[in-house]
Design a protein around this motif. Sequence first.
Motif, PDB file in Angstrom:
ATOM      1  N   ARG A   1     -75.443  25.176  44.779  1.00  0.00           N
ATOM      2  CA  ARG A   1     -75.593  26.455  44.089  1.00  0.00           C
ATOM      3  C   ARG A   1     -75.449  26.287  42.577  1.00  0.00           C
ATOM      4  O   ARG A   1     -76.121  26.975  41.804  1.00  0.00           O
ATOM      5  N   VAL A   2     -74.584  25.371  42.151  1.00  0.00           N
ATOM      6  CA  VAL A   2     -74.480  25.083  40.721  1.00  0.00           C
ATOM      7  C   VAL A   2     -75.796  24.507  40.206  1.00  0.00           C
ATOM      8  O   VAL A   2     -76.266  24.856  39.119  1.00  0.00           O
ATOM      9  N   SER A   3     -76.391  23.624  40.988  1.00  0.00           N
ATOM     10  CA  SER A   3     -77.670  23.035  40.585  1.00  0.00           C
ATOM     11  C   SER A   3     -78.764  24.087  40.533  1.00  0.00           C
ATOM     12  O   SER A   3     -79.651  24.046  39.678  1.00  0.00           O
ATOM     13  N   VAL A   4     -78.726  25.052  41.442  1.00  0.00           N
ATOM     14  CA  VAL A   4     -79.658  26.181  41.387  1.00  0.00           C
ATOM     15  C   VAL A   4     -79.440  26.970  40.102  1.00  0.00           C
ATOM     16  O   VAL A   4     -80.393  27.354  39.407  1.00  0.00           O
ATOM     17  N   ALA A   5     -78.162  27.211  39.780  1.00  0.00           N
ATOM     18  CA  ALA A   5     -77.823  28.020  38.610  1.00  0.00           C
ATOM     19  C   ALA A   5     -78.228  27.359  37.300  1.00  0.00           C
ATOM     20  O   ALA A   5     -78.270  28.022  36.257  1.00  0.00           O
TER      21      ALA A   5
ATOM     22  N   GLU B   1     -67.550  31.322  43.453  1.00  0.00           N
ATOM     23  CA  GLU B   1     -67.154  30.045  42.866  1.00  0.00           C
ATOM     24  C   GLU B   1     -67.351  30.077  41.352  1.00  0.00           C
ATOM     25  O   GLU B   1     -68.444  30.357  40.865  1.00  0.00           O
ATOM     26  N   GLU B   2     -66.300  29.766  40.622  1.00  0.00           N
ATOM     27  CA  GLU B   2     -66.348  29.846  39.169  1.00  0.00           C
ATOM     28  C   GLU B   2     -67.404  28.927  38.574  1.00  0.00           C
ATOM     29  O   GLU B   2     -68.113  29.301  37.633  1.00  0.00           O
ATOM     30  N   MET B   3     -67.516  27.721  39.117  1.00  0.00           N
ATOM     31  CA  MET B   3     -68.504  26.791  38.583  1.00  0.00           C
ATOM     32  C   MET B   3     -69.919  27.356  38.675  1.00  0.00           C
ATOM     33  O   MET B   3     -70.765  27.092  37.821  1.00  0.00           O
TER      34      MET B   3
ATOM     35  N   ASP C   1     -59.329  20.750  36.973  1.00  0.00           N
ATOM     36  CA  ASP C   1     -59.692  20.173  38.258  1.00  0.00           C
ATOM     37  C   ASP C   1     -60.960  20.819  38.818  1.00  0.00           C
ATOM     38  O   ASP C   1     -61.562  20.300  39.737  1.00  0.00           O
ATOM     39  N   LYS C   2     -61.363  21.967  38.256  1.00  0.00           N
ATOM     40  CA  LYS C   2     -62.571  22.640  38.727  1.00  0.00           C
ATOM     41  C   LYS C   2     -63.756  22.424  37.788  1.00  0.00           C
ATOM     42  O   LYS C   2     -64.793  23.052  37.924  1.00  0.00           O
TER      43      LYS C   2
ATOM     44  N   LEU D   1     -68.134  15.595  45.520  1.00  0.00           N
ATOM     45  CA  LEU D   1     -69.122  16.445  46.190  1.00  0.00           C
ATOM     46  C   LEU D   1     -69.365  17.728  45.395  1.00  0.00           C
ATOM     47  O   LEU D   1     -70.502  18.159  45.223  1.00  0.00           O
ATOM     48  N   ARG D   2     -68.283  18.358  44.916  1.00  0.00           N
ATOM     49  CA  ARG D   2     -68.401  19.604  44.178  1.00  0.00           C
ATOM     50  C   ARG D   2     -69.043  19.390  42.813  1.00  0.00           C
ATOM     51  O   ARG D   2     -69.711  20.283  42.284  1.00  0.00           O
TER      52      ARG D   2
END
Length: 277
Positions: free
Chosen positions: A117-121, A139-141, A171-172, A93-94
């Motif tokens: 939010r990662v996809s936005v970024a 979130e670091e990612m 793991d992240k 999921l992440r």
Amino acid sequence: MPQNTASTKRCWVRAELARHPDLPPSAREALAVDPALSVRVKVFARPDTPDHVRAQIHASVHELSRSTADPDPDADDETVLQWFQNEFAPTELRALRLPWVTADPLPYIDSPYVSFRVSVAASKALPASAVARLLDDEEEMVHLTMAHTVPHLVDLATAESIERRYRPRQDKFTFWWDKEEVLTFPPAALRRFATDPEPRLRSFAPRDPDLPSELAEKLAADPEDRVRRAVAPHRNLPLQSLLRLLADPSERVAEAAGASPFLPGEHMEWLLNRAGL
């Protein structure tokens, strides 16, 4: 066809079905509660999944993955595979990257889901206010992805904060950040980093091509391998320090010293003779 193989194939078929662009709403709702969490993840990632269904999937994936007991040592391959997929589902999921979110990012800037939010970024068409918000995301990612997308928009203070907080954690899914130089720093900052308590920042100091020799010499004696390795090929490193690094207990440091373009020819010949070449 053996029963286990058939069961595995049915799960795979349902996962592929969950991605079909013309999936009827009734089928989508059924797959949203599929016994296989990997199938639910595919429904979560669909652009037409209603918000309340997406929230239910997110909650159920985390709840069920935590409550799933380890498989019996004698369990068949299908049971073990299903257990592994359920265990991996929260990470999946992440790790999702959603092109449809990147293409229309503004509605999802404040999404509760990290993958959104990662996809936005990943979008290069964000207003400055959105970029700033995502660079400050907890979130670091998220903030690493934003910095990677528009490094030229990252101010010095934010860049230093990002690098200072970064810790490689595979793991992240942020280990890639340590493999490339994304953010740049002016010489004054790099020289300040040379005496920073944080080894990661000290290892950035040799990026200054005009780093004073006394700082380079100090870094060559640093207790951290990554710092000595970073300074080993620097043009301003005193020769005696470079030669000491050839015998460094860290093989990677010694290799970096041996590859230095500033190693004198006679020492290159000595290394070749030592290697029997």
